[in-house]
Design a protein around this motif. Structure first.
Motif: not given
Ligand code: GLA
Length: 695
Positions: A337, A352, A504, A550, A658
C-alpha cells in the motif's frame, strides 16, 4: 535515594519497590523523557460541527448525468429527489477545502487484509483499510472531529440527525434520518436499529466486529423504538454524553435488518455460525447505507465498489454524493500500500509502518512525485499486554494458567517493563526523530496526557532481574532461563506465548525485539504470529499469554471508546475478560481504574475529567497495566489529483484517515480525472451471490 526517586516524590513509596530500589545497581521509576521534537506538517482549520454539515431539504437535487440517462430515464430507478430522505445530510461548501466537486473517477486502495464476508455486525471483517468504514454508517460520526474546536467537541449527527435529553438526564431521544434508503432501495428505519441492538449487541452469541457489548453503552442501559424514526435510550447515569461517541464507528453501525433478520437463529433454523457466514465475500451488493456498495470480488485480487444511488448525503448545491463513482480495494499487502501510493499506482496510504518512512519520504520529496505525504502527530503506538484473566478466559492449560498468575504479579510486570530497551526497540524500526519512548497508557502530546502522572520504569536489566526474583522466579537448572517454582507446571522453564499480527512488518519486528530482550532477562517468549483475522479471533477468545497490539483511539482521545480504557464490562478490555461464569477477577488497581473511567463517563465537568485522567494514567503506568513499547507519527499519502482533502488530517485519531478525510466529499477536478474506473457508468445490482454491477 536516587535523583529519579526524588523526582517522583511520594509515589515511589506506593510502588512497593523500596526494597529493590535500595540496591545500589538498580534504577527507580521516574517520569518518561520528553519525545524528540517532530512537528506535524499540517494543522487543521478548526471549525464547529454546524460549519461542516446540517440536515435540510434543498429546492433541487442533481446526480451524475449517466445515472439519469441510463437508470432514471429508463425506469430502472426513481428520480434522485425520491431516492433521497426528507432532509438529507448537507455538507457545506464553505468547509470543503476545494469547494463543490464534480462527478467521476475512482480512489484505488491497496490493503493487506482479506474479506471474511459482509456480515460486519455478526463479526466478519472485510479486510480493513477502510472498506468497513465506508460501508458502515453509524448513529453518530467521529472521524472528522480532528478539526472540530475543543469547546464544541461532540460526536457529529449522522444516522441520528438530532437528539434531546430528558430533563432528568436519564433519557436520550434520537431522531433518525427520515425516509432514507439502503443501497437496494429498502427503507432504513428503527427496525434496523432495534435488530442490531436486540439480536446482535444483546445476544451473547453474536460478536459485532468492533466489539460492541451491552456495557459499551453503560451497564443497565436500555433502548427502545418509539416509532419508525425515533428511538429512546435510558441510562443509569445522568446525561452520559460519553456514550454518543460509542454510537459512532465501530460500535453502533446497524446492518440491513431486512436481509440479516431472516438468517438470524432466533428467526430461522440457522446456527449462529451459519448466520455469521450467510453473506460470503462472493455475495455482491450487500445493502449498505454507505456511499459505495461492493460489486465485484476476486480472491487475492480485488474488491470493486460502485456508487450507492440511494446515498443520503448531498452538497449544499443539491448534488448527491459521493463525487467519486468507484472505490477499488486491491488485495495485496500493507507494505505494498505504501509502495503503490508513493509510486502513483495506488491512491491512498496511511504510512504507519515505520520501516518504510525513510524511503517514502525520499521519494515523495521529488516535486514531480504523484502523491503528497504529510506527517501528523505521534498517534501510532504499540503496547504489550499481559493476559490478566485468571478466571478461565480462553481455557488455559496448567502452564498458561501459571503465566496468568505471573502476569497478575506486580513484580513480574515490573520486571518485564524494566527489561524493555525502548530506545533500541524504536531505532530498530526507524532511525531519526520519529519514535518516542512510550511507557504505556495515554500518549505524550495528547489532550489528557500528564507527564507528572506517568510512571516510567527506565531500562535496567539489573532492576528487572531483581523484580523477577521478587516474583519468585529463578533459574533452577542453570540454562539461563528462569523456571516455574517446583510444583508449578513441572518446574520447567517459564515459556510465554506472544500473540501478534503477521500482516505488518512493524508488528513482526517488535515481536523479534521483545523476544530477544526477554531472553536477556531469562524469559523464553514464543511468538505466535498469525494473519490479521486469525490473530483477532485468537485474541478475542483469550487464547494468549501476552499480545502485542497497535493501540486504538481511547489512548489518544480518551473520549472515543472510553469504556475500553479499563475492564468496565465482562467483554470490553483487550486483555482481561470474563471466564465462563461471566465474571471478572479484577485486581484492586484494575477496579480503581474501572471506577475512575466510570466517573469520567458520568461527569461532563472538564476540570474533574482532567483530574480523573491523571489518576488513570498513574494507575495504568505505575501498575503496568500494559507494557508500552513505542509511539511514533504516521503520514497520510494521497495522490495529488484528489481535491477536498482537509488540512492536517491525521491518519489516526478518533478514527482512521479513510473516515477523517470524508471520502464522500473528495473529488477529482475534471482536468485531472483518470480513466482508471473498472466499471464506468454502472451501479450495484441486486444483492446476491454472483451478481455484478449493472448498466
Ligand atoms: C488497517 C490499516 C490502517 C487503516 C485501518 C482502517 O488497520 O492498517 O491503516 O487503514 O485498517 O480500518
Amino acid at each position: 535515594m536516587s535523583k529519579h526517586a526524588i523526582a517522583l516524590g511520594g509515589a515511589s513509596l506506593l510502588l512497593g519497590v523500596s526494597l529493590i530500589a535500595t540496591q545500589a545497581q538498580t534504577v527507580a521509576p521516574t517520569t518518561p523523557p520528553d519525545p524528540p521534537t517532530f512537528a506535524a506538517q499540517g494543522t487543521p482549520n478548526f471549525v464547529g460541527i454546524s460549519d461542516i454539515q446540517e440536515f435540510k431539504a434543498l429546492p433541487e437535487y442533481h446526480e451524475p448525468s449517466w445515472v439519469t440517462e441510463k437508470f432514471v430515464d429508463t425506469g430502472k430507478l426513481p428520480p434522485v429527489a425520491e431516492r433521497l430522505p426528507k432532509e438529507p445530510l448537507v455538507y457545506k461548501a464553505s468547509n470543503m477545502a476545494d469547494g463543490i466537486g464534480v462527478y467521476g473517477d475512482v480512489m484505488r486502495h491497496v490493503i493487506g487484509g482479506r474479506p471474511e464476508g459482509w456480515n460486519y455486525s455478526a463479526g466478519q471483517s472485510q479486510g480493513w483499510g477502510g472498506i468497513d468504514i465506508g460501508l458502515s454508517e453509524c448513529l453518530t460520526r467521529t472521524g472528522p472531529l480532528f478539526e472540530v474546536k475543543a469547546d464544541e467537541l461532540a460526536p457529529m449527527p449522522n444516522l441520528a440527525k438530532s437528539w434531546d435529553w430528558s430533563e432528568d438526564g436519564h433519557e436520550l431521544t434520537m431522531h433518525l434520518i427520515e425516509g432514507a434508503k439502503w443501497s437496494d432501495g429498502e427503507p432504513f428505519t428503527s427496525d434496523d436499529v432495534m435488530f442490531y441492538w436486540n439480536d446482535e449487541v444483546l445476544d451473547p452469541n453474536v460478536t459485532p466486529l468492533n466489539g460492541a457489548t451491552p456495557e459499551t453503552f453503560g451497564e443497565g442501559t436500555t433502548l427502545e423504538a418509539l416509532d419508525d424514526y425515533t428511538i429512546k435510550w435510558t441510562f443509569k447515569d445522568v446525561r452520559p454524553e460519553q456514550y454518543l461517541y460509542q454510537m459512532a464507528y465501530g460500535t453502533f453501525c446497524p446492518g440491513p435488518a431486512h436481509l440479516l433478520k431472516p438468517q438470524h437463529p432466533k428467526y430461522s433454523d440457522n446456527t449462529y455460525e451459519q448466520f455469521k457466514n450467510a453473506f460470503p465475500p462472493e455475495y455482491m451488493s450487500m445493502p449498505t447505507m454507505g456511499a459505495w456498495a461492493p460489486v465485484t470480488y476476486r480472491p487475492d485480487d480485488i474488491i470493486v465498489l460502485r456508487r450507492n444511488p440511494y446515498y443520503w448525503k448531498v452538497d449544499d448545491q443539491g448534488n448527491q454524493l459521493p463525487y467519486l463513482d468507484e472505490l477499488e480495494y486491491r488485495l495485496s499487502t500493507w507494505a505494498d500500500r505504501d509502495v503503490q501510493a508513493v509510486a502513483g499506482t495506488g491512491d491512498f496510504s496511511n504510512l504507519e509502518q515505520a520501516e518504510s518512512y525513510v524511503e517514502a519520504l525520499k521519494r515523495s520529496a521529488d516535486p514531480s512525485a504523484p502523491a503528497r505525504l504529510a506527517f501528523g502527530a505521534r498517534t501510532i503506538g504499540y503496547t504489550l499486554y499481559p493476559n490478566l484473566s485468571a478466571n478461565g478466559w480462553g481455557e488455559p492449560d496448567e502452564r498458561g494458567q501459571a503465566v496468568r498468575e505471573l502476569n497478575r504479579n506486580l513484580d513480574f510486570r515490573q520486571a518485564v517493563t524494566s527489561a524493555i530497551d525502548r530506545q533500541s526497540l524504536g531505532e530498530a524500526l526507524v532511525k531519526g526523530p520519529f519514535t518516542a519512548i512510550y511507557p504505556g497508557g495515554l500518549y505524550a502530546g495528547t489532550t489528557y496526557y500528564d507527564k507528572d502522572s506517568t510512571v516510567y520504569y527506565p531500562f535496567s536489566l539489573e532492576t528487572a532481574k531483581e523484580h523477577l526474583k521478587a516474583a519468585g522466579l529463578e533459574d533452577t537448572d542453570g540454562n539461563g532461563l528462569v523456571n516455574f517454582p517446583a510444583g508449578t507446571a513441572g518446574g520447567g522453564d517459564v515459556e510465554i506465548t506472544l500473540l501478534a499480527n503477521s500482516d505488518y512488518a512493524t508488528d513482526k519486528n517488535l515481536v523479534e525485539g521483545v523476544v530477544a530482550q526477554m531472553e536477556r532477562l531469562g524469559l523464553r517468549v514464543i511468538p505466535n504470529t498469525l494473519a490479521g483475522t486469525q490473530r483477532d479471533a485468537t485474541e478475542q477468545s483469550g487464547k494468549f499469554d501476552w499480545t502485542i497490539r497497535r493501540n486504538q483511539s481511547e489512548l489518544i482521545t480518551v473520549v472515543k471508546n472510553t469504556v475500553a480504557l479499563a475492564p468496565t464490562g465482562p467483554r470490553i478490555s483487550w486483555h482481561h475478560r470474563a471466564g465462563a461464569d461471566d465474571t471478572l477477577d479484577l485486581l484492586p488497581w484494575e477496579q480503581e481504574m474501572v471506577d475512575v473511567v466510570n466517573k469520567f463517563i458520568a461527569t461532563n465537568d472538564s476540570e474533574e475529567r482532567i483530574g480523573l485522567m491523571k489518576q488513570y494514567q498513574k494507575l495504568y503506568t505505575e501498575n503496568v497495566n500494559g507494557i508500552g513499547l513505542t509511539q511514533y507519527p504516521g503520514a497520510l499519502i494521497i495522490n495529488k489529483r484528489f481535491a477536498n482533502i482537509p488540512a492536517g488530517t491525521p491518519i489516526f485519531m478518533f478514527n482512521w484517515a479513510e473516515d477523517n478525510i470524508i471520502r464522500e466529499r473528495v473529488f477529482v477536478p475534471k482536468d485531472k480525472q483518470s480513466d482508471f474506473e473498472l466499471f464506468p457508468q454502472t451501479l450495484p445490482g441486486a444483492p446476491g451471490i454472483g451478481n455484478g454491477p449493472v448498466s
